[in-house]
Design a protein around this motif. Sequence first.
Motif, PDB file in Angstrom:
ATOM      1  N   ASN A  79      13.783  53.734 -32.378  1.00  0.00           N
ATOM      2  CA  ASN A  79      14.480  52.371 -32.772  1.00  0.00           C
ATOM      3  C   ASN A  79      14.472  51.943 -34.150  1.00  0.00           C
ATOM      4  O   ASN A  79      13.685  52.545 -35.068  1.00  0.00           O
ATOM      5  CB  ASN A  79      14.226  51.321 -31.753  1.00  0.00           C
ATOM      6  N   THR A  80      15.166  51.152 -34.396  1.00  0.00           N
ATOM      7  CA  THR A  80      15.291  50.616 -35.704  1.00  0.00           C
ATOM      8  C   THR A  80      13.871  49.991 -36.284  1.00  0.00           C
ATOM      9  O   THR A  80      13.692  50.071 -37.456  1.00  0.00           O
ATOM     10  CB  THR A  80      16.455  49.299 -35.779  1.00  0.00           C
ATOM     11  N   LYS A  81      13.306  49.173 -35.411  1.00  0.00           N
ATOM     12  CA  LYS A  81      12.310  48.479 -35.645  1.00  0.00           C
ATOM     13  C   LYS A  81      10.940  49.592 -36.165  1.00  0.00           C
ATOM     14  O   LYS A  81      10.384  49.381 -37.232  1.00  0.00           O
ATOM     15  CB  LYS A  81      11.426  47.852 -34.622  1.00  0.00           C
ATOM     16  N   GLU A  82      10.960  50.779 -35.440  1.00  0.00           N
ATOM     17  CA  GLU A  82      10.150  51.689 -35.711  1.00  0.00           C
ATOM     18  C   GLU A  82      10.443  52.164 -37.427  1.00  0.00           C
ATOM     19  O   GLU A  82       9.474  52.371 -38.009  1.00  0.00           O
ATOM     20  CB  GLU A  82      10.062  53.060 -34.614  1.00  0.00           C
ATOM     21  N   GLY A  83      11.564  52.513 -37.386  1.00  0.00           N
ATOM     22  CA  GLY A  83      11.983  52.964 -38.705  1.00  0.00           C
ATOM     23  C   GLY A  83      11.603  51.861 -39.805  1.00  0.00           C
ATOM     24  O   GLY A  83      11.196  52.381 -40.845  1.00  0.00           O
ATOM     25  N   ASN A  84      11.797  50.610 -39.696  1.00  0.00           N
ATOM     26  CA  ASN A  84      11.669  49.828 -40.639  1.00  0.00           C
ATOM     27  C   ASN A  84      10.051  49.569 -40.891  1.00  0.00           C
ATOM     28  O   ASN A  84       9.702  49.482 -41.770  1.00  0.00           O
ATOM     29  CB  ASN A  84      12.073  48.332 -40.211  1.00  0.00           C
ATOM     30  N   ASP A  85       9.289  49.770 -39.499  1.00  0.00           N
ATOM     31  CA  ASP A  85       7.857  49.675 -39.821  1.00  0.00           C
ATOM     32  C   ASP A  85       7.166  50.751 -40.665  1.00  0.00           C
ATOM     33  O   ASP A  85       6.340  50.888 -41.621  1.00  0.00           O
ATOM     34  CB  ASP A  85       7.106  49.793 -38.355  1.00  0.00           C
ATOM     35  N   TYR A  86       7.880  52.000 -40.479  1.00  0.00           N
ATOM     36  CA  TYR A  86       7.406  53.383 -41.305  1.00  0.00           C
ATOM     37  C   TYR A  86       7.932  52.988 -42.781  1.00  0.00           C
ATOM     38  O   TYR A  86       6.943  53.338 -43.611  1.00  0.00           O
ATOM     39  CB  TYR A  86       8.177  54.403 -40.602  1.00  0.00           C
TER      40      TYR A  86
END
Length: 335
Positions: free
Chosen positions: A99-106
Motif C-alpha cells: 500500500n501507499t504507507k509501505e511505499g512511503n516507509d521504504y
Amino acid sequence: MDNSTIVDTLVIGQGLAGTLVSWELMQRGENIAVIDEGLPITSSKIAAGMFNPINTKRFTVSVNAEANIEAALDVYGSMEKELGIQLIHRQNIYNVIGNTKEGNDYTLKFDHPFFQKHTNSNPVREHHIIQPFGAFEVELSGWIDLRKMLSSIRNYISTKHVLVEDVFDYSRLSHQHDTWEYKDIRAQSVVFCEGYKANQNPFFSDLNIIPCKGDVLEFEAPDLQLTRVVKKGIYIVALGEGKFKCGSLYKWENDNTELQQADYDELKQKLDSLIDVPYTITKHEAAVRPTTKTRETLFCKHDTLPNMYVVNGLGTKGVINGVKVVRQLIETLYP
C-alpha cells in the motif's frame, strides 16, 4: 552396561535446530546419538528456509546481518560439499509493496547505508505479479532447501552415528555416575530440540513455547517465470520446471496439525491477489512452529541438572539464527 552405546551428546529431535546441532557436533568429531520419531511433515520440512537481511514489514536491518548470513552460508556450504548436494539458492527477494504507507516507509529508509547497499528501489519487473504500488528488491537473500537438508543429514547420521527413530520417553532419561542414561545410550550431554512439543518436557517446565500453525501450498503455473523469490505477506519460491511453493499462514496458539479448508482458502486468496496467471494446486501441507513471546531464539541450560540444554524457537530467520545459537551451544559445551 556392556551393551551400552556410549556417545558424547544425545540430541532429541531432528528438525532444523536438531540437525544444526548434530552437524556442528559431528564436524568437531564428536560421537552423537539422535532420537527423532521421523514424522513425514514438520514445520522444518515444509518451511521455505528463506534468509533475508531486512525485516520487510518494519523495514529494519537485522543485527550483524552480513556477517551472520555469510557465517550461516559457510555451514550450509560445508554440508553441500560433504554430502554432494545443493542446498543454497541465492536469489534476491522481489518485495511487493502492499500500500501507499509501505511505499512511503521504504522511501524514508532508503537513505540508510545498508538499504542503499542491499536494496534496489527500481528493480526489473517480475512478469505476472500484481503490484499496483510497485516493488523493491532485496539482495543478500535466498533460501535453503530444508527438506533435502534434513533428509540427507538424517541418512548421514544413520550411517556414521546413532539414529533412533522413536518417540522420546522422558521417564527413561536419568543421570547416573556423571552420565546421562537413556535406555542403552550413555551420553555426557543432552540437547533438546523438540519444536513446539517442548511444552511437554518435564525437565524444562517454564519454556512457554507458543505453538503457531502454518500452511503452505505447492502449485504448477507454466506461464509464471520467476527469477527471484516474490514476497508480499506470503512468499512464492520457484522450485523449477514450472513448480512453486507459497506460504505461509500464522495461526497463533494453534497446535492442530490437521488440514483445514478455511486455511487453504485463505492462502489461495492471498496467492490470487499476487499473481495473474492460471495455476493448479498440487499439495497442501500444514505444521506447527515453536515460537516465543519475544520472537527470540531459545537457548538455555538447565538450572540444576548438569549438561542439559534446550535449543528451540528459531523463528522466521531460523536458517541464520539457528547457526548463530548453535555456535553458542558449542562454545558452552566446549569452552
